[in-house]
Design a protein around this motif. Structure first.
Motif, PDB file in Angstrom:
ATOM      1  N   GLN A   8       0.811  -1.218   0.000  1.00 46.90           N
ATOM      2  CA  GLN A   8       0.000   0.000   0.000  1.00 46.90           C
ATOM      3  C   GLN A   8       0.846   1.271   0.000  1.00 46.90           C
ATOM      4  N   LEU A   9       2.169   1.115   0.097  1.00 47.37           N
ATOM      5  CA  LEU A   9       3.070   2.270   0.177  1.00 47.37           C
ATOM      6  C   LEU A   9       3.900   2.394  -1.089  1.00 47.37           C
ATOM      7  N   ASN A  10       4.272   3.620  -1.422  1.00 45.59           N
ATOM      8  CA  ASN A  10       5.164   3.822  -2.560  1.00 45.59           C
ATOM      9  C   ASN A  10       6.619   3.690  -2.118  1.00 45.59           C
ATOM     10  N   ALA A  11       7.555   3.974  -3.028  1.00 48.90           N
ATOM     11  CA  ALA A  11       8.977   3.781  -2.727  1.00 48.90           C
ATOM     12  C   ALA A  11       9.470   4.699  -1.620  1.00 48.90           C
ATOM     13  N   HIS A  12       8.722   5.795  -1.359  1.00 52.10           N
ATOM     14  CA  HIS A  12       9.122   6.751  -0.327  1.00 52.10           C
ATOM     15  C   HIS A  12       8.421   6.500   1.007  1.00 52.10           C
ATOM     16  N   GLY A  13       7.672   5.383   1.098  1.00 52.91           N
ATOM     17  CA  GLY A  13       6.975   5.075   2.333  1.00 52.91           C
ATOM     18  C   GLY A  13       5.684   5.831   2.526  1.00 52.91           C
ATOM     19  N   GLU A  14       5.206   6.487   1.458  1.00 57.74           N
ATOM     20  CA  GLU A  14       3.960   7.250   1.543  1.00 57.74           C
ATOM     21  C   GLU A  14       2.786   6.360   1.147  1.00 57.74           C
ATOM     22  N   LEU A  15       1.632   6.625   1.746  1.00 60.65           N
ATOM     23  CA  LEU A  15       0.441   5.812   1.496  1.00 60.65           C
ATOM     24  C   LEU A  15      -0.047   6.010   0.065  1.00 60.65           C
ATOM     25  N   LYS A  16      -0.172   4.916  -0.657  1.00 61.50           N
ATOM     26  CA  LYS A  16      -0.632   4.948  -2.048  1.00 61.50           C
ATOM     27  C   LYS A  16      -2.056   4.411  -2.165  1.00 61.50           C
ATOM     28  N   HIS A  17      -2.376   3.349  -1.428  1.00 60.60           N
ATOM     29  CA  HIS A  17      -3.707   2.753  -1.379  1.00 60.60           C
ATOM     30  C   HIS A  17      -4.062   2.528   0.094  1.00 60.60           C
ATOM     31  N   LEU A  18      -5.352   2.462   0.396  1.00 60.43           N
ATOM     32  CA  LEU A  18      -5.778   2.110   1.744  1.00 60.43           C
ATOM     33  C   LEU A  18      -6.842   1.031   1.640  1.00 60.43           C
ATOM     34  N   LEU A  19      -6.385  -0.215   1.740  1.00 59.09           N
ATOM     35  CA  LEU A  19      -7.270  -1.373   1.672  1.00 59.09           C
ATOM     36  C   LEU A  19      -7.434  -2.017   3.040  1.00 59.09           C
ATOM     37  N   THR A  20      -6.410  -1.891   3.885  1.00 58.26           N
ATOM     38  CA  THR A  20      -6.447  -2.459   5.228  1.00 58.26           C
ATOM     39  C   THR A  20      -5.413  -1.733   6.071  1.00 58.26           C
ATOM     40  N   ILE A  21      -5.636  -1.681   7.385  1.00 58.90           N
ATOM     41  CA  ILE A  21      -4.632  -1.064   8.253  1.00 58.90           C
ATOM     42  C   ILE A  21      -3.605  -2.086   8.719  1.00 58.90           C
ATOM     43  N   GLU A  22      -3.816  -3.349   8.349  1.00 63.42           N
ATOM     44  CA  GLU A  22      -2.876  -4.399   8.735  1.00 63.42           C
ATOM     45  C   GLU A  22      -1.501  -4.120   8.134  1.00 63.42           C
ATOM     46  N   GLY A  23      -0.495  -4.093   8.985  1.00 60.61           N
ATOM     47  CA  GLY A  23       0.869  -3.874   8.512  1.00 60.61           C
ATOM     48  C   GLY A  23       1.290  -2.415   8.471  1.00 60.61           C
ATOM     49  N   LEU A  24       0.368  -1.476   8.702  1.00 58.12           N
ATOM     50  CA  LEU A  24       0.717  -0.056   8.710  1.00 58.12           C
ATOM     51  C   LEU A  24       1.247   0.336  10.085  1.00 58.12           C
ATOM     52  N   SER A  25       2.138   1.299  10.115  1.00 59.45           N
ATOM     53  CA  SER A  25       2.724   1.735  11.376  1.00 59.45           C
ATOM     54  C   SER A  25       1.712   2.543  12.184  1.00 59.45           C
ATOM     55  N   ARG A  26       1.929   2.599  13.493  1.00 60.92           N
ATOM     56  CA  ARG A  26       1.058   3.395  14.372  1.00 60.92           C
ATOM     57  C   ARG A  26       1.069   4.866  13.928  1.00 60.92           C
ATOM     58  N   GLN A  27       2.259   5.367  13.566  1.00 64.89           N
ATOM     59  CA  GLN A  27       2.383   6.758  13.148  1.00 64.89           C
ATOM     60  C   GLN A  27       1.539   7.041  11.904  1.00 64.89           C
ATOM     61  N   LEU A  28       1.561   6.122  10.950  1.00 64.81           N
ATOM     62  CA  LEU A  28       0.807   6.322   9.724  1.00 64.81           C
ATOM     63  C   LEU A  28      -0.705   6.243   9.988  1.00 64.81           C
ATOM     64  N   ILE A  29      -1.128   5.333  10.860  1.00 67.43           N
ATOM     65  CA  ILE A  29      -2.551   5.228  11.194  1.00 67.43           C
ATOM     66  C   ILE A  29      -3.034   6.503  11.874  1.00 67.43           C
ATOM     67  N   HIS A  30      -2.216   7.054  12.793  1.00 64.83           N
ATOM     68  CA  HIS A  30      -2.579   8.319  13.443  1.00 64.83           C
ATOM     69  C   HIS A  30      -2.671   9.447  12.409  1.00 64.83           C
ATOM     70  N   HIS A  31      -1.774   9.418  11.437  1.00 63.80           N
ATOM     71  CA  HIS A  31      -1.800  10.441  10.387  1.00 63.80           C
ATOM     72  C   HIS A  31      -3.096  10.358   9.577  1.00 63.80           C
ATOM     73  N   ILE A  32      -3.541   9.124   9.264  1.00 65.48           N
ATOM     74  CA  ILE A  32      -4.794   8.939   8.519  1.00 65.48           C
ATOM     75  C   ILE A  32      -5.971   9.495   9.317  1.00 65.48           C
TER      76      ILE A  32
END
Length: 402
Positions: free
Chosen positions: A19-43
């Protein structure tokens, strides 16, 4: 054109999160499984910032101005589709709602290439006959079959055991099981959404083909159709199915199934992993059965296709690309990653389809699905004025059930 031999290879999967691009940025959001706590808080923080938009006089921001958003739901739900549409419009996007019959509509307008102009008889014979027939309008093919799916009945064995009943083998057994579930467990028996195309598919399972061979008259106005309507009406009025069956789609069915409110639901084998992720305690308490069919009816399958617009400047090359994507080797590589089924005969010769996966439920669902693909057909084929037929049928069905 030169193409690589295989599009997907199981031994070369990317190491980063898909779900992430080469820079670690969110490209798709299909599931929160495997995403970091920081990224989930950002969403969540980003979503919170949009709450105030609903309180404005003009409920729009120009974030997606000039962007077109195409919504395509294969397990359609009016509530879900409307939510996506409102969100996109409030971001100033242009919204187009598609459906699986969209290609058929283009074919009706003569806007798609006929694959027979670019394929040999041997090329056509590589596909399963039912898959090839699925992409025809008025007898003329308009696309290449790609991957397939078919529904099975997912069953909560724990609820059936509490009710002291076995999983029904067909619609003729459904009433007795439904009554026992309601009386002994206060649970609903079945959730087959009646708000979209699945209503027509359910009717086809009870009645057979929807139209006469000439495509001019409905077949469900006779005795078999009357019995089908009567069964659905009885199940609704006796509360053997949830009231929301008329307004909620597949998502609603999954939610009530997971919550233990519904004992059985039709779904694709690809959703079993979703059930496991959402409620791991259900492992060992689930079963699966084939589609329920009246005598003489065939299982329903769904076919995704690859079409080439007639306006294409390079139709031959485009068709070659479609043929490459849909060849047996690439389809096999795809279904190894995603729990779907191929449309090519040769793919099924691979031992992967009979090798144990380590999960008895998944293996049973796959075995049943493969059998249904070889025995079945697309029971709601491309039809002229399909959307009018569907909306009229669903509206009358809902009125008759209430």
């Amino acid at each position: 054109l030169k193409f690589r031999r295989v599009l997907f290879r199981s031994n070369s999967m990317p190491t980063r999160h898909p779900q992430l691009n080469a820079h670690g940025e969110l490209k798709h959001l299909l599931t929160i499984e495997g995403l970091s706590r920081q990224l989930i808080h950002h969403i969540l923080d980003t979503a919170a910032g949009f709450i105030g938009v609903s309180d404005r006089e003009v409920k729009k921001i120009p974030l997606l101005r000039g962007v077109s958003v195409f919504n395509l739901f294969f397990e359609n739900s009016t509530r879900t589709r409307t939510t996506f549409e409102i969100a996109a419009k409030r971001l100033s996007a242009d919204v187009v709602n598609l459906n699986p019959q969209f290609c058929a509509r283009l074919a009706e307008l003569g806007a798609l290439e006929d694959p027979r102009q670019h394929l040999s008889e041997e090329d056509i014979a590589a596909f399963l006959p039912a898959a090839w027939r699925a992409n025809q309008f008025a007898g003329a093919p308009f696309a290449l079959p790609w991957y397939l799916s078919t529904t099975v009945n997912l069953v909560r064995q724990d609820l059936l055991e509490r009710a002291g009943v076995q999983a029904p083998r067909g619609f003729e057994d459904l009433s007795a099981a439904a009554k026992a579930l309601r009386t002994r467990t206060d649970r609903y028996a079945w959730f087959a959404p009646m708000d979209g195309s699945l209503a027509l598919e359910t009717l086809a399972a009870m009645n057979g083909p929807l139209l006469t061979p000439d495509g001019c008259r409905p077949t469900f106005t006779g005795e078999a159709g009357r019995k089908a309507f009567e069964l659905l009406r009885t199940m609704y009025r006796e509360r053997w199915v949830p009231p929301s069956v008329l307004t909620e789609g597949h998502r609603g069915a999954v939610q009530q199934f997971l919550a233990g409110e519904v004992a059985m639901m039709p779904t694709g084998m690809q959703f079993i992993s979703q059930v496991y992720r959402t409620n791991p305690t259900l492992r060992g308490h689930l079963g699966v059965t084939p589609q329920w069919l009246q005598e003489g009816c065939r299982p329903n399958i769904a076919v995704m296709n690859l079409a080439v617009p007639r306006a294409s400047k390079h139709p031959r090359e485009a068709m070659r690309l479609a043929q490459f994507i849909a060849n047996s080797e690439n389809q096999l590589a795809l279904v190894r990653r995603v729990p779907l089924l191929p449309s090519t005969r040769a793919s099924y010769e691979d031992s992967w389809f009979t090798a144990p996966s380590g999960d008895a439920l998944v293996d049973a669902a796959r075995k049943i699905s493969i059998e249904q693909v070889f025995q079945g057909d697309v029971q709601v084929p491309p039809l002229r004025h399909y959307s009018k037929l569907r909306s009229s049928f669903v509206r009358q069905l809902q009125l008759s059930m209430t």
